[in-house]
Design a protein around this motif. Structure first.
Motif, PDB file in Angstrom:
ATOM      1  N   ARG A  30       0.821  -1.203   0.000  1.00 57.77           N
ATOM      2  CA  ARG A  30       0.000   0.000   0.000  1.00 57.77           C
ATOM      3  C   ARG A  30       0.857   1.256   0.000  1.00 57.77           C
ATOM      4  O   ARG A  30       0.331   2.362  -0.021  1.00 57.77           O
ATOM      5  CB  ARG A  30      -0.918  -0.004   1.226  1.00 57.77           C
ATOM      6  N   ILE A  31       2.175   1.077   0.033  1.00 60.92           N
ATOM      7  CA  ILE A  31       3.098   2.209  -0.007  1.00 60.92           C
ATOM      8  C   ILE A  31       4.306   1.789  -0.820  1.00 60.92           C
ATOM      9  O   ILE A  31       4.783   0.654  -0.711  1.00 60.92           O
ATOM     10  CB  ILE A  31       3.513   2.645   1.417  1.00 60.92           C
ATOM     11  N   CYS A  75       2.598  -3.118   4.418  1.00 59.44           N
ATOM     12  CA  CYS A  75       3.682  -3.423   3.480  1.00 59.44           C
ATOM     13  C   CYS A  75       3.718  -4.906   3.129  1.00 59.44           C
ATOM     14  O   CYS A  75       3.039  -5.733   3.743  1.00 59.44           O
ATOM     15  CB  CYS A  75       5.024  -3.006   4.076  1.00 59.44           C
ATOM     16  N   THR A  76       4.544  -5.218   2.140  1.00 56.03           N
ATOM     17  CA  THR A  76       4.787  -6.604   1.780  1.00 56.03           C
ATOM     18  C   THR A  76       5.760  -7.225   2.763  1.00 56.03           C
ATOM     19  O   THR A  76       6.354  -6.536   3.604  1.00 56.03           O
ATOM     20  CB  THR A  76       5.371  -6.684   0.362  1.00 56.03           C
ATOM     21  N   VAL A  77       5.942  -8.540   2.646  1.00 59.25           N
ATOM     22  CA  VAL A  77       6.891  -9.236   3.526  1.00 59.25           C
ATOM     23  C   VAL A  77       8.299  -8.713   3.296  1.00 59.25           C
ATOM     24  O   VAL A  77       9.067  -8.516   4.261  1.00 59.25           O
ATOM     25  CB  VAL A  77       6.818 -10.756   3.272  1.00 59.25           C
ATOM     26  N   ARG A  78       8.646  -8.466   2.040  1.00 59.20           N
ATOM     27  CA  ARG A  78       9.990  -7.961   1.752  1.00 59.20           C
ATOM     28  C   ARG A  78      10.194  -6.584   2.357  1.00 59.20           C
ATOM     29  O   ARG A  78      11.239  -6.306   2.958  1.00 59.20           O
ATOM     30  CB  ARG A  78      10.199  -7.896   0.230  1.00 59.20           C
ATOM     31  N   CYS A 123       3.135  -9.995   9.159  1.00 52.82           N
ATOM     32  CA  CYS A 123       2.902  -9.551   7.775  1.00 52.82           C
ATOM     33  C   CYS A 123       2.648 -10.745   6.868  1.00 52.82           C
ATOM     34  O   CYS A 123       1.725 -10.722   6.044  1.00 52.82           O
ATOM     35  CB  CYS A 123       4.112  -8.748   7.288  1.00 52.82           C
ATOM     36  N   ALA A 124       3.461 -11.802   7.019  1.00 47.33           N
ATOM     37  CA  ALA A 124       3.268 -12.995   6.193  1.00 47.33           C
ATOM     38  C   ALA A 124       1.909 -13.622   6.458  1.00 47.33           C
ATOM     39  O   ALA A 124       1.216 -14.062   5.527  1.00 47.33           O
ATOM     40  CB  ALA A 124       4.385 -13.997   6.463  1.00 47.33           C
ATOM     41  N   ALA A 125       1.495 -13.652   7.737  1.00 51.62           N
ATOM     42  CA  ALA A 125       0.190 -14.227   8.076  1.00 51.62           C
ATOM     43  C   ALA A 125      -0.939 -13.384   7.496  1.00 51.62           C
ATOM     44  O   ALA A 125      -1.945 -13.921   7.008  1.00 51.62           O
ATOM     45  CB  ALA A 125       0.055 -14.334   9.596  1.00 51.62           C
ATOM     46  N   ARG A 126      -0.795 -12.046   7.541  1.00 49.24           N
ATOM     47  CA  ARG A 126      -1.836 -11.175   6.982  1.00 49.24           C
ATOM     48  C   ARG A 126      -2.001 -11.407   5.491  1.00 49.24           C
ATOM     49  O   ARG A 126      -3.124 -11.526   4.980  1.00 49.24           O
ATOM     50  CB  ARG A 126      -1.475  -9.709   7.234  1.00 49.24           C
ATOM     51  N   ILE A 127      -0.903 -11.483   4.775  1.00 48.04           N
ATOM     52  CA  ILE A 127      -0.959 -11.663   3.328  1.00 48.04           C
ATOM     53  C   ILE A 127      -1.512 -13.053   2.985  1.00 48.04           C
ATOM     54  O   ILE A 127      -2.297 -13.207   2.039  1.00 48.04           O
ATOM     55  CB  ILE A 127       0.432 -11.448   2.709  1.00 48.04           C
ATOM     56  N   ARG A 128      -1.138 -14.074   3.778  1.00 48.18           N
ATOM     57  CA  ARG A 128      -1.650 -15.412   3.522  1.00 48.18           C
ATOM     58  C   ARG A 128      -3.170 -15.452   3.712  1.00 48.18           C
ATOM     59  O   ARG A 128      -3.902 -16.018   2.895  1.00 48.18           O
ATOM     60  CB  ARG A 128      -0.996 -16.413   4.468  1.00 48.18           C
ATOM     61  N   HIS A 129      -3.645 -14.793   4.775  1.00 43.63           N
ATOM     62  CA  HIS A 129      -5.082 -14.761   5.021  1.00 43.63           C
ATOM     63  C   HIS A 129      -5.807 -13.973   3.928  1.00 43.63           C
ATOM     64  O   HIS A 129      -6.861 -14.401   3.437  1.00 43.63           O
ATOM     65  CB  HIS A 129      -5.358 -14.124   6.384  1.00 43.63           C
ATOM     66  N   ALA A 130      -5.246 -12.828   3.537  1.00 38.98           N
ATOM     67  CA  ALA A 130      -5.872 -12.016   2.496  1.00 38.98           C
ATOM     68  C   ALA A 130      -5.918 -12.768   1.170  1.00 38.98           C
ATOM     69  O   ALA A 130      -6.892 -12.663   0.415  1.00 38.98           O
ATOM     70  CB  ALA A 130      -5.119 -10.700   2.331  1.00 38.98           C
ATOM     71  N   THR A 131      -4.875 -13.557   0.900  1.00 38.84           N
ATOM     72  CA  THR A 131      -4.859 -14.345  -0.332  1.00 38.84           C
ATOM     73  C   THR A 131      -5.926 -15.415  -0.323  1.00 38.84           C
ATOM     74  O   THR A 131      -6.618 -15.644  -1.328  1.00 38.84           O
ATOM     75  CB  THR A 131      -3.472 -14.983  -0.522  1.00 38.84           C
ATOM     76  N   GLU A 132      -6.089 -16.086   0.820  1.00 40.19           N
ATOM     77  CA  GLU A 132      -7.117 -17.120   0.926  1.00 40.19           C
ATOM     78  C   GLU A 132      -8.510 -16.530   0.767  1.00 40.19           C
ATOM     79  O   GLU A 132      -9.374 -17.105   0.096  1.00 40.19           O
ATOM     80  CB  GLU A 132      -6.989 -17.829   2.271  1.00 40.19           C
ATOM     81  N   VAL A 133      -8.739 -15.362   1.374  1.00 39.66           N
ATOM     82  CA  VAL A 133     -10.042 -14.714   1.261  1.00 39.66           C
ATOM     83  C   VAL A 133     -10.292 -14.289  -0.185  1.00 39.66           C
ATOM     84  O   VAL A 133     -11.398 -14.465  -0.717  1.00 39.66           O
ATOM     85  CB  VAL A 133     -10.122 -13.498   2.201  1.00 39.66           C
ATOM     86  N   ALA A 134      -9.274 -13.708  -0.835  1.00 40.21           N
ATOM     87  CA  ALA A 134      -9.428 -13.281  -2.223  1.00 40.21           C
ATOM     88  C   ALA A 134      -9.691 -14.469  -3.135  1.00 40.21           C
ATOM     89  O   ALA A 134     -10.486 -14.397  -4.078  1.00 40.21           O
ATOM     90  CB  ALA A 134      -8.179 -12.529  -2.676  1.00 40.21           C
ATOM     91  N   ARG A 135      -9.034 -15.591  -2.853  1.00 35.96           N
ATOM     92  CA  ARG A 135      -9.241 -16.780  -3.668  1.00 35.96           C
ATOM     93  C   ARG A 135     -10.657 -17.321  -3.489  1.00 35.96           C
ATOM     94  O   ARG A 135     -11.323 -17.719  -4.458  1.00 35.96           O
ATOM     95  CB  ARG A 135      -8.214 -17.847  -3.274  1.00 35.96           C
ATOM     96  N   LEU A 136     -11.141 -17.330  -2.246  1.00 36.08           N
ATOM     97  CA  LEU A 136     -12.506 -17.778  -1.984  1.00 36.08           C
ATOM     98  C   LEU A 136     -13.510 -16.864  -2.662  1.00 36.08           C
ATOM     99  O   LEU A 136     -14.493 -17.311  -3.255  1.00 36.08           O
ATOM    100  CB  LEU A 136     -12.755 -17.813  -0.475  1.00 36.08           C
ATOM    101  N   ARG A 137     -13.266 -15.550  -2.584  1.00 38.62           N
ATOM    102  CA  ARG A 137     -14.161 -14.580  -3.214  1.00 38.62           C
ATOM    103  C   ARG A 137     -14.202 -14.788  -4.722  1.00 38.62           C
ATOM    104  O   ARG A 137     -15.267 -14.791  -5.330  1.00 38.62           O
ATOM    105  CB  ARG A 137     -13.684 -13.171  -2.884  1.00 38.62           C
ATOM    106  N   SER A 138     -13.044 -14.987  -5.327  1.00 38.09           N
ATOM    107  CA  SER A 138     -12.997 -15.192  -6.770  1.00 38.09           C
ATOM    108  C   SER A 138     -13.706 -16.480  -7.161  1.00 38.09           C
ATOM    109  O   SER A 138     -14.389 -16.544  -8.181  1.00 38.09           O
ATOM    110  CB  SER A 138     -11.545 -15.224  -7.248  1.00 38.09           C
ATOM    111  N   ALA A 139     -13.537 -17.524  -6.334  1.00 33.89           N
ATOM    112  CA  ALA A 139     -14.209 -18.791  -6.620  1.00 33.89           C
ATOM    113  C   ALA A 139     -15.719 -18.635  -6.536  1.00 33.89           C
ATOM    114  O   ALA A 139     -16.461 -19.194  -7.352  1.00 33.89           O
ATOM    115  CB  ALA A 139     -13.724 -19.869  -5.652  1.00 33.89           C
ATOM    116  N   ALA A 140     -16.190 -17.861  -5.553  1.00 35.36           N
ATOM    117  CA  ALA A 140     -17.632 -17.652  -5.404  1.00 35.36           C
ATOM    118  C   ALA A 140     -18.203 -16.902  -6.600  1.00 35.36           C
ATOM    119  O   ALA A 140     -19.266 -17.251  -7.129  1.00 35.36           O
ATOM    120  CB  ALA A 140     -17.920 -16.895  -4.114  1.00 35.36           C
TER     121      ALA A 140
END
Length: 398
Positions: A30-31, A75-78, A123-140
């Protein structure tokens, strides 16, 4: 013919979202990295200078341990790893140069390293959770679009074209449905809205659609089609109750076209259709509205059908409440009646384009419900080059 029959140049259903774009969006920063580095450098200089002025009485350098935690949110993990390493180096360098007690310095360095590592893990956990939610949303959303056929749909009596925009935000995934079926009894059309949001709403919508597709071909009367869909929704609700899900109802409008100048309608608690004819738009009055599908036991009366006018050159517009209940940033509802009146003299496809663009502008791109709109008119002549005519030539059922 008062209204032209020029059709949309392409189907209006947007492309399916894939998993990769969803995962990419979930992990995006986001930055920017350069902006982050600049702010980190300026903040470090400010803290070091203040720490120098305050001396040992009020050490400020240890406060920098909060930076990795803040970075983990935006931020990202990096990027978070870079912030964590920088903060650790600054704290270690400042404490080594200090004259404090040995164990105090060791404790501070260890605490800083631990806090920095936890920031990276968070940060890694946040991105992993956001990815799973986005994937579920896209599948729906992909599931919704697989259930609903792309537009336009052409039959012997009707050309149905329009647009469908599902909401793509987790629990807000809705259950709007539509279908157009060619049957031995004419063309049957349904448009409906499942009560509630989320994947259970999609399941209810699928049950209703499956029943409609079968009954539309089998049943000679439109009311019998509605009763078949009613039974399917009731059975689905019984199954949902056994699995712990809430029971749902479906507001729906069923239409039957036989090629004449009138259309048979069965309204199950849905929004009224609008007639576009002779440069004017008007709501079609239906006097026999029954309860939504899944609630027949509460109605006490059998569903009835009525006829509505469908003169040559006209078009019927049907839609879900994602149109009428759209709001702007101040909470004002979308003035559908007024806007549609402005476009009544346009071609049907131009009305759709204007409505779709105006909804997007009015709501500022923020929607809280699915939007489904169909415009139904007579199919064009066989020699026409419109998408509906091309579909008619390629469809052996027409």
């Amino acid at each position: 013919m008062v209204m032209g029959l020029r059709r949309p140049s392409a189907a209006r259903t947007p492309p399916l979202p894939g998993a990769e774009p969803a995962e990419t969006a979930a992990g995006e920063a986001r930055i920017g990295s350069w902006a982050l580095a600049l702010w980190l450098l300026l903040l470090t200089v400010a803290v070091v200078l203040l720490d120098t002025f305050t001396g040992n009485d009020l050490p400020l350098i240890p406060l920098m341990v909060v930076l990795p935690a803040l970075a983990s949110v935006f931020c990202t993990v990096r990027q978070t790893t870079g912030v964590a390493v920088w903060v650790t180096l600054v704290v270690v360098g400042s404490r080594i140069a200090s004259t404090g007690a040995f164990w105090d310095v060791v404790f501070l360095i260890g605490f800083t390293a631990l806090a920095s590592a936890l920031g990276v893990v968070a940060c890694a956990a946040r991105i992993r959770h956001a990815t799973e939610v986005a994937r579920l949303r896209s599948a729906a959303v992909a599931l919704q679009r697989q259930i609903l056929r792309p537009l336009p749909i052409v039959t012997r009596q009707v050309c149905a074209h329009g647009f469908y925009e599902p909401i793509e935000e987790d629990r807000f995934v809705g259950g709007d449905i539509y279908e157009v079926v060619q049957s031995p009894h004419g063309t049957r059309v349904i448009i409906g809205d499942v009560q509630g949001k989320g994947l259970p709403a999609i399941g209810t919508g699928f049950a209703a659609l499956g029943a409609f597709r079968e009954a539309a071909v089998r049943e000679p009367e439109l009311t019998a089609v509605a009763d078949a869909v009613e039974d399917a929704v009731v059975r689905h609700n019984s199954f949902s109750a056994e699995t712990g899900d809430a029971e749902r109802f479906v507001t729906a409008l069923l239409l039957g076209f036989d090629g004449g100048d009138r259309v048979k309608a069965v309204n199950c608690g849905h929004l009224l259709p609008w007639l576009l004819y002779d440069g004017a738009a008007s709501a079609v009055t239906l006097h026999r509205t029954s309860v939504p599908l899944g609630m027949a036991e509460l109605g006490g009366e059998a569903r009835t059908a009525e006829w509505i006018d469908f003169p040559p050159g006209s078009a019927l517009m049907v839609f879900t409440d994602g149109v009428t209940e759209a709001r702007d940033v101040t909470g004002v509802f979308y003035p559908f009646d007024e806007r549609l009146g402005r476009w009544a003299g346009l071609e049907p496809d131009e009305v759709l384009e204007a409505l779709q663009a105006d909804l997007q502008t009015f709501s500022g791109g923020v929607r809280r419900d699915d939007v489904a709109v169909l415009v139904l008119d007579r199919p064009p002549a066989a020699e026409s080059a419109s998408p509906c005519a091309e579909a008619a030539r390629s469809d052996p059922t027409t």
